[in-house]
Design an enzyme around this catalytic site. Sequence first.
Site, PDB file in Angstrom:
ATOM      1  CB  ILE A 220      -0.838   0.002   1.051  1.00 54.08           C
ATOM      2  CG1 ILE A 220      -0.006  -0.183   2.497  1.00 54.08           C
ATOM      3  CG2 ILE A 220      -2.112  -1.060   0.911  1.00 54.08           C
ATOM      4  CD1 ILE A 220      -0.977  -0.137   3.732  1.00 54.08           C
TER       5      ILE A 220
ATOM      6  N   GLY B  49      11.566   1.517   3.074  1.00 48.88           N
ATOM      7  CA  GLY B  49      11.131   0.202   2.441  1.00 48.88           C
ATOM      8  C   GLY B  49       9.770   0.388   2.008  1.00 48.88           C
TER       9      GLY B  49
ATOM     10  CB  VAL C 137       3.596   0.608   4.229  1.00 45.69           C
ATOM     11  CG1 VAL C 137       2.472   0.353   4.928  1.00 45.69           C
ATOM     12  CG2 VAL C 137       4.664   1.532   4.696  1.00 45.69           C
TER      13      VAL C 137
ATOM     14  CG  ASP D 262      10.532  13.225   8.704  1.00 44.46           C
ATOM     15  OD1 ASP D 262      10.344  14.450   7.995  1.00 44.46           O
ATOM     16  OD2 ASP D 262      10.505  12.392   8.101  1.00 44.46           O
TER      17      ASP D 262
END
Length: 503
Positions: free
Chosen positions: A211, A217, A219, A333
């Site tokens: 998704i 990386g 999800v 962030d």
Amino acid sequence: MEVAAGAPRSRLLLFVLAATATLAPEATAFQCFCHLCTKDNFTCVTDGLCFVSVTETTDKVIHNSMCIAEIDLIPRDRPFVCAPSSKTGSVTTTYCCNQDHCNKIELPTVGPFPGKPPSGLGPVELAAVIAGPVCFVCISLMLMVYICHNRTVIHHRVPNEEDPSLDRPFISEGTTLKDLIYDMTTSGSGSGLPLLVQRTIARTIVLQESIGKGRFGEVWRGKWRGEEVAVKIFSSREERSWFREAEIYQTVMLRHENILGFIAADNKDNGTWTQLWLVSDYHEHGSLFDYLNRYTVTVEGMIKLALSTASGLAHLHMEIVGTQGKPAIAHRDLKSKNILVKKNGTCCIADLGLAVRHDSATDTIDIAPNHRVGTKRYMAPEVLDDSINMKHFESFKRADIYAMGLVFWEIARRCSIGGIHEDYQLPYYDLVPSDPSVEEMRKVVCEQKLRPNIPNRWQSCEALRVMAKIMRECWYANGAARLTALRIKKTLSQLSQQEGIKM
């Protein structure tokens, strides 16, 4: 072997001739074996050399023995006739000597002859021998490509008996994630599920679909006992980020309705690569960035999104003192892509991989040496110009507030009043490129002191007017003058009460 005594040769030449078995003939005649000399008892006389050879072809072996006259020895010291030869279809081995009947010997053969197929293999067998390795190589390559393409789709299997530490009785049948989390928050340490339970959950999840992707990386949406979960799979080179985020999520007393619900962390080594999993609650709306791109919001929807974000950040920033206390945490962030929208229209803050914690007892901050992190577009002025005080924890909280003000601007633009709203845009979309550098952001934010534009129409709506005022107070160049997350939460709570909004 003997060498002609009268031959005018040096000792070195004698050695070379002896070593190469290429000999000069004796001065007197001698007898040799001759396979064609049937009338002379298979014997011939020569003043040159005795000669024997064996020639092998694809279908036969030919033996030959005879005498060679001295006049035919060209050149005399290394006669061509005595040299072995090889040509298409045959191989010849030769031997020359200079003693009586010295050529009456059986020369060895080199068989089977090169180029001749083994006698036991027919055309079908030969084709199989050739095709077998080729097919094996092709299948191996296809398998490698398939594994590489689908490696992130490999499902975690149910623990087996070879790994007794992951046996199913640790989580009884019928237990839901809600049950586990409730037990953990009411009777546990408040720092997350036991590691054994986390590993059991992670290794019984079945991945459904990808998704999203990011610098860390990928999800995935997964299922555990029929319940949907989100699985953040880190690449092996991002192990530090995975470990850090799992560590922050398991901070005592961190769990909050506006912080992404952490479930489990696990690393699985399958012998070829290591998968680093972070399992959390699944929210089908995705990130706030995606949500605002797809939908406009009402005044109520805007306030719910903003207030829940402020509540989550206030909880992060707050220190809870006590036996089961919580340290103050700064996100570092914060942006619309790191905030998720829940089914009820509220937000929860995610992606704590760059977060820092403050230990008030020792007044220390656990932070990596490189302080220039996060997303450049959302960096506060003091981060862009390197004036931030890295030893003062409040500096990090103030940088979070600046970023949250930009997120509020993104939300407010999508608030529809009388059918009027702005298109979704990222902050500073009209001032910097799509992927701005630190220098480009510094020039706009620090030197030109520009901020996102606030439309005039916002002044005609009380809710948008309050939101605009909060934004301006989040964007001050002086971090100390900015509002706190708790102050923003209280202001928005009052606004929600005025608007009759139930959270």
